[in-house]
Design a protein around this motif. Structure first.
Motif, short mmCIF file in Angstrom:
data_model
loop_
_atom_site.label_atom_id
_atom_site.label_comp_id
_atom_site.label_asym_id
_atom_site.label_seq_id
_atom_site.Cartn_x
_atom_site.Cartn_y
_atom_site.Cartn_z
N GLY A 40 0.91 -1.21 -0.15
CA GLY A 40 0.09 -0.01 0.08
C GLY A 40 0.87 1.34 -0.27
N LEU A 41 0.25 2.19 0.24
CA LEU A 41 0.86 3.54 0.24
C LEU A 41 1.15 4.01 1.71
CD1 LEU A 41 1.77 6.37 -1.04
CD2 LEU A 41 -0.55 7.08 -1.06
N VAL A 42 2.23 4.24 1.93
CA VAL A 42 2.82 4.78 3.42
C VAL A 42 3.41 5.83 3.23
CG1 VAL A 42 3.70 3.79 5.80
CG2 VAL A 42 2.48 2.47 4.23
N GLN A 43 3.41 6.90 4.32
CA GLN A 43 4.49 8.08 4.63
C GLN A 43 5.92 7.52 5.01
OE1 GLN A 43 2.26 11.03 7.08
NE2 GLN A 43 1.23 11.74 5.44
N PRO A 44 6.64 8.36 4.50
CA PRO A 44 8.03 8.01 5.02
C PRO A 44 8.16 7.81 6.57
CG PRO A 44 8.43 9.76 3.48
CD PRO A 44 6.84 9.45 3.65
N GLY A 45 8.81 6.93 6.89
CA GLY A 45 8.93 6.43 8.51
C GLY A 45 7.90 5.66 8.91
N GLY A 46 6.84 5.45 8.17
CA GLY A 46 5.60 4.54 8.44
C GLY A 46 6.33 3.10 8.38
N SER A 47 5.21 2.17 8.62
CA SER A 47 5.36 0.64 8.88
C SER A 47 4.39 0.03 7.68
CB SER A 47 5.42 0.25 10.21
OG SER A 47 6.21 0.68 11.06
N LEU A 48 4.65 -1.09 7.40
CA LEU A 48 3.77 -2.10 6.80
C LEU A 48 4.22 -3.53 6.98
CD1 LEU A 48 3.32 -1.00 2.86
CD2 LEU A 48 1.72 -1.06 4.47
N ARG A 49 3.20 -4.32 6.97
CA ARG A 49 3.48 -5.86 7.08
C ARG A 49 2.89 -6.49 5.98
NH1 ARG A 49 0.88 -10.38 11.18
NH2 ARG A 49 2.74 -11.47 11.76
N LEU A 50 4.09 -7.10 5.28
CA LEU A 50 3.59 -7.78 4.20
C LEU A 50 3.50 -9.39 4.73
CD1 LEU A 50 6.26 -6.71 1.46
CD2 LEU A 50 3.88 -5.58 2.01
N SER A 51 2.46 -10.05 3.95
CA SER A 51 2.15 -11.45 4.00
C SER A 51 2.29 -12.22 2.81
CB SER A 51 0.75 -11.66 4.64
OG SER A 51 0.81 -10.99 5.89
N CYS A 52 2.69 -13.43 2.95
CA CYS A 52 2.76 -14.44 1.76
C CYS A 52 2.18 -15.62 2.37
CB CYS A 52 4.01 -14.19 1.22
SG CYS A 52 4.21 -15.72 -0.30
N VAL A 53 1.16 -16.28 1.56
CA VAL A 53 0.51 -17.51 1.81
C VAL A 53 0.78 -18.63 0.71
CG1 VAL A 53 -1.67 -18.89 2.43
CG2 VAL A 53 -1.23 -16.55 3.07
N VAL A 54 1.67 -19.68 1.28
CA VAL A 54 1.79 -20.59 0.21
C VAL A 54 0.63 -21.65 0.39
CG1 VAL A 54 3.90 -22.15 -0.40
CG2 VAL A 54 4.36 -20.15 0.64
N SER A 55 0.38 -22.08 -0.78
CA SER A 55 -0.69 -23.30 -0.75
C SER A 55 -0.37 -24.19 -1.95
CB SER A 55 -1.88 -22.78 -0.75
OG SER A 55 -2.47 -22.00 -2.12
N GLY A 56 -0.93 -25.27 -1.79
CA GLY A 56 -1.08 -26.25 -2.81
C GLY A 56 -0.33 -27.71 -2.49
N ASN A 57 0.39 -28.20 -3.41
CA ASN A 57 1.10 -29.74 -3.41
C ASN A 57 2.44 -29.46 -2.58
OD1 ASN A 57 1.56 -32.28 -3.93
ND2 ASN A 57 2.33 -31.86 -6.01
#
Length: 122
Positions: free
Chosen positions: A10-27
């Motif tokens: 997303g869009l965040v101002q300098p100094g801010g924080s974000l948390r990314l997630s990645c879900v792995v699914s399947g075989n």
């Protein structure tokens, strides 16, 4: 089939924080290593952070002390906590997994998500 789906950009101002997630699914038989890469406009894709199945982590210098990679093995999910964000962190962030499938449990293969856009701007 294996799928990696990123979220949290997303869009965040300098100094801010974000948390990314990645879900792995399947075989999935076993996940060996999870990584986050990023690609800024006009630049090559670069490694940001990695975490092994044993929990060992590694970071590139420009994110050390600001970013943290972690996993929830029960959910086959990897996270990237990003703090003190800078405009130069703007990029598409990609999740990568080196894993073995039930079909080929002896073979480590790399899989990629489609990426999530992170924009740091005031």
């Amino acid at each position: 089939q294996v799928q990696l789906v990123e979220s949290g950009g997303g869009l965040v101002q300098p100094g801010g924080s974000l948390r990314l997630s990645c879900v792995v699914s399947g075989n999935i038989f076993k996940i060996d290593t999870m990584r986050w890469y990023r690609q800024a406009p006009g630049k090559e894709r670069e490694l940001v952070a990695a975490i092994s199945s044993g929990g060992s982590t590694d970071y590139v210098d420009f994110v050390k002390g600001r970013f943290a990679i972690s996993t929830d093995n029960a959910k086959n999910t990897v996270y990237l906590q990003m703090n003190s964000l800078k405009p130069e962190d703007t990029a598409v962030y990609y999740c990568n997994s080196a894993l073995m499938t039930h079909t080929h449990p002896w073979l480590v293969m790399n899989y990629w998500g489609k990426g999530t856009l992170v924009t740091i701007s005031s």
